[in-house]
Design an enzyme around this catalytic site. Structure first.
Site, PDB file in Angstrom:
ATOM      1  CG  ASP A  61      -0.180  -0.203   2.547  1.00 50.60           C
ATOM      2  OD1 ASP A  61       1.048  -0.354   2.514  1.00 50.60           O
ATOM      3  OD2 ASP A  61      -0.839  -0.229   3.607  1.00 50.60           O
ATOM      4  CG  HIS A  62       3.153   2.499   3.260  1.00 51.14           C
ATOM      5  ND1 HIS A  62       2.187   1.666   3.733  1.00 51.14           N
ATOM      6  CD2 HIS A  62       3.381   3.411   4.241  1.00 51.14           C
ATOM      7  CE1 HIS A  62       1.841   2.047   4.959  1.00 51.14           C
ATOM      8  NE2 HIS A  62       2.550   3.108   5.282  1.00 51.14           N
ATOM      9  CG  ASP A  86       1.594   1.541   9.466  1.00 47.58           C
ATOM     10  OD1 ASP A  86       2.224   1.885   8.461  1.00 47.58           O
ATOM     11  OD2 ASP A  86       0.772   2.292  10.050  1.00 47.58           O
ATOM     12  NE  ARG A 145       2.097   9.744  12.507  1.00 44.87           N
ATOM     13  CZ  ARG A 145       2.369   8.436  12.550  1.00 44.87           C
ATOM     14  NH1 ARG A 145       2.915   7.838  11.519  1.00 44.87           N
ATOM     15  NH2 ARG A 145       2.145   7.765  13.639  1.00 44.87           N
ATOM     16  CB  SER A 193       6.677   6.204  11.219  1.00 45.66           C
ATOM     17  OG  SER A 193       7.113   4.992  10.711  1.00 45.66           O
ATOM     18  NE  ARG A 203       8.799   6.215   8.678  1.00 48.29           N
ATOM     19  CZ  ARG A 203       8.380   7.407   8.261  1.00 48.29           C
ATOM     20  NH1 ARG A 203       9.229   8.389   8.047  1.00 48.29           N
ATOM     21  NH2 ARG A 203       7.097   7.646   8.038  1.00 48.29           N
TER      22      ARG A 203
END
Ligand code: MIC
Ligand code: SF4
Length: 761
Positions: free
Chosen positions: A102-103, A167, A455, A650, A652
């Site tokens: 999706d990203h 995520d 965000r 995030s 990440r």
């Protein structure tokens, strides 16, 4: 174990079968009734800690082992998670897991064109993810299937479940009564390799909702209000539990919006108790059997009665919100907790010098792309069109999933958006994560955008620091798009139509669920093969997007002496500041290449410059990633210093792996965001917080910092540091940490992954 396109009823029954007995243990252990979050946690507590009556279960203190029911990963974080998983040498994942593409889809033209471009441009990454999924028994949701959290809500979440996801918006599934926690890839690797998910037992914040939303107010306004009350760090280390009569009046997808954006206050997760709205959603998404199973154990899927009657006795903090008087809100720019009512934004913008005209309006993201959201937004567009009004600015819409897209297309809602001139983008994150190829003429000057996203950090959407992003509900986004300015109150103001008449917008009207049910659309799920022995994982050795991982070096047993300060960050240093997304997303599977973005967004406290500082080895000014590379190549370890809530945003883990790869030994700040702090520990970097926050101010550009006494590093014991000034004078000070004995083992081994690997030898 088979991984299907939806959660099998057997898995649900298995989770429900243990509720009765495990909740009894929980009540006995705590000596009182249980909140919903506590019930789900006890039902997933590691067997050893459940069986041991002396094992501590203490809020904000004890680290506990949890056994999640499944793992979900999105493409931008799955690459690093699965590269780590591969090094563990297991034939299959130990719990049902899925990957969602999706990203990586860039928003440029429209859904079809952009998807095709992504399939070509990201081919090697998609091939890797598809093959690694097939190899290890992971379900694969290809590009176009939708945003991870929407797909998880539609297919995998269920009341009482526990899911972890790589995520930060994984908590979206709390809308369906799931404890869903955002984690870094290394945490996901633990669970996929059969280890527990280890997390500090959370604090509990209760939000008591009374009244009922009406008029222009939407579920989004509840979380925008909560963000104002709690701020971006107010939820750190806590689960937010919503309850009360108001909670039951909100649709399941509306609840998901609220839980989703709990990430913005740093909450571990957010959750609602099982109710009629959830049951309706389960049935509408073809999960009747799960609704029936949940009905049979309904009392276990919400807080005990005493909790609901006396919340102050059970929660660390209770917030009251009366939905009947809640007004539409809009938050931003730059931070999601800067809130005000929509009607007040015009005056504030004028005062602050923010452009009143809107340059683009965007509807969608994992937060707000449900059937209900789209029907409410479309109702305004329809009424506007009937009354001679049209949108004045580019309007972009990203459906949350293929199922939502196909359903809103069938029901004529996409047509309403298209008739209004909107661009329908791919079912993906798109402009929410900087994947917005926006014409430069739109953002080469200060400009205002309004979105229904979550965000709004600088550069988040289109990579431009000129863009001021405000987050609000989809219906307010559409109303503002019709006005073309933020100086508009849809409740009281009117707009002038083509015929010069004054038109008041109609109150939005939506449908909770599609009357004809959802239609699944195109099938984009690939189940892993029964026998994957012949599957080869595709990683080209010459790839600039994928790189197999080398293990990090274990700690050499020595103190860290005279570390140069690569960065002293001023103000917010979110994961977007540490490891930017947008164009850098393409290197998420290549640690060395993505390290080229390290700290590019961070503000240098000594100079106020963004992304650059002084190289202490040669005295020149360079970009932070270049200094880090220079230190790395010269074998010079270093430290970074920062302010509050370092690593906000995030999940990440690149934001922890890049500093680690380039030789960071410690990150010393006033406070950390939860996921990022965990990621640093996992990768063997010491996360330290100033015992005396004012020491931050004493640190100069050419100072050196030593971290001493490391051989005595212990749970609950502060660490000693020495600041050495260029003239040789020294200042001793202390820093705190939250390293458990297990975390200290990770540190010594060089990373948590090294421990997993050692245990498999
Ligand atoms: C985000 O919303 O910031 C992201 C992009 O979804 C991240 C994950 C990532 O950086 O890949 C998140 O929220 O965890
Ligand atoms: Fe994607 Fe944005 Fe949701 Fe993150 S917040 S998962 S980037 S839609």
């Amino acid at each position: 174990m088979t991984v299907e396109a939806t959660t099998p009823i057997e898995l649900v029954n298995g989770v429900y079968a243990t509720l009765e007995a495990r909740l009894a243990v929980g009540r006995e252990r705590l000596g009182r009734s249980l909140t919903l979050a506590e019930k789900i946690l006890f039902n997933h507590l590691g067997a050893a800690q459940l069986a041991d009556p002396t094992a501590p279960v203490e809020r904000a203190v004890s680290y506990n082992d949890l056994r999640p029911d499944r793992v979900a990963m999105q493409d931008a974080t799955a690459q690093m998670a699965l590269l780590q998983f591969m090094t563990a040498g297991l034939p299959q994942v130990a719990v049902p897991s899925t990957v969602h593409c999706d990203h990586l889809i860039q928003a440029k033209v429209d859904a079809k064109t952009d998807l095709l471009a992504a399939e070509q441009g990201n081919k090697e990454v998609y091939d890797f993810l598809e093959s690694v999924s097939a190899k290890y028994g992971i379900g694969f949701w290809g590009p176009g299937s939708g945003i991870i959290h929407q797909v998880v809500l539609e297919q995998y979440a269920f009341p009482g479940a526990m899911i972890i996801g790589t995520d930060s918006h994984t908590p979206n599934a709390g809308g369906l009564g799931t404890i869903a926690i955002g984690v870094g890839g290394a945490d996901a690797v633990d669970v996929m390799t059969g280890f527990p998910f280890n997390v500090r037992w959370p604090k509990l914040i209760g939000v008591h909702l009374t009244g009922e939303l009406n008029g222009w107010s939407a579920p989004k306004d509840i979380i925008l209000k909560v963000a104002e009350i709690l701020t971006v760090k107010g939820g750190t280390g806590a689960i937010v539990e919503y309850f009360g009569p108001g909670a039951e009046s909100i649709s399941c997808t509306g609840k998901a919006t609220i839980c989703n954006m709990g990430a913005e206050i740093g909450a571990t997760t957010s959750v609602f108790g099982y109710d009629e709205a959830m049951s309706r959603y389960l049935k509408s998404t073809a999960r009747e059997a799960i609704a029936d199973a949940a009905d049979a154990v309904a009392a276990h899927l919400r807080a005990d009665d005493d909790v609901l009657a006396n919340p102050a006795d059970y929660f660390d903090q209770v917030i009251e919100i009366d939905l009947s008087t809640l007004q539409p809100h809009i938050n931003g720019p730059h931070t999601p907790d800067l809130a005000r009512e929509v009607k007040d934004l015009g005056a504030e913008a004028r005062e602050q010098g923010w452009p009143l005209e809107i340059s683009s309006a965007l509807v969608g993201s994992c937060t707000n792309s449900s059937y209900e959201d789209i029907t409410r937004a479309a109702s305004i567009l329809r009424h506007a069109a009937d009354n001679g009004l049209s949108v004045k600015v580019p309007l972009l819409i990203t459906p949350g999933s293929e199922q939502v897209r196909a359903t809103i297309e069938r029901d004529g809602l996409l047509g309403t958006f298209e008739a209004a001139g909107a661009t329908v983008l791919a079912n993906a994150c798109g402009p929410c994560i900087g994947q917005w190829s926006r014409p430069e003429a739109d953002n080469d000057h200060l400009n205002t955008i309004v979105t229904s996203y979550n965000r709004n950090f600088p550069k988040r959407n289109d990579g431009s620091a000129n863009t001021l992003a405000f987050v609000t509900s989809p219906e307010t986004v559409v109303a503002l798009a019709l006005a073309g300015t933020v100086d508009f109150d849809p409740i009281n103001d009117t707009l002038t139509n083509a015929a010069g008449e004054q038109v008041k917008l109609t109150v939005p009207e939506g449908l909770e669920l599609p009357p004809a049910g959802f239609t699944p659309g195109e099938n984009t799920f690939i189940a892993p093969p029964e026998d994957s022995s012949g599957v080869e994982v595709k990683v080209s050795p010459t790839s600039d997007r994928l790189q197999l991982l080398e293990p990090f070096e274990p700690w050499d047993g020595n103190d860290y002496l005279a570390l140069p300060i690569l960065l002293k960050a001023k103000g917010k240093c979110t994961t977007d500041h540490i490891s930017m997304a947008g164009p850098w997303l393409k290197y998420r599977g290549h640690l060395e290449n993505i390290s080229g973005n390290l700290f590019l967004g961070a503000v240098n406290a000594f100079t106020d410059a963004v992304g650059e500082g002084k190289d202490q080895l040669d005295g020149t000014t360079k970009s932070f990633p270049d200094i880090a590379k220079h230190y790395h190549e010269a074998g010079q370890p270093w430290i970074a210093v920062g302010d509050e809530n370092w690593g906000e945003g995030s999940s990440r883990e690149h934001a922890a792996m890049e500093p680690r790869f380039r030789g960071a030994k410690a990150i010393l700040v006033r406070s950390f965001a939860r996921i990022h702090e965990a990621n640093l520990k996992k990768q063997g970097v010491l996360p330290l917080t100033f015992a005396d926050p004012s020491v931050y101010d004493a640190i100069g550009e050419d100072d050196r910092i030593s971290v001493v006494g490391l051989s005595e590093l212990a749970d609950g014991k502060p660490v000693d540091l020495v600041l050495t000034k260029p003239d040789g004078t020294t200042v001793s000070f202390q820093a705190n940490h939250t390293m458990s004995p297990e975390h200290i083992e990770w540190f010594k081994a060089g990373s948590a992954l090294n421990i997993i690997k050692a245990s498999r030898k």
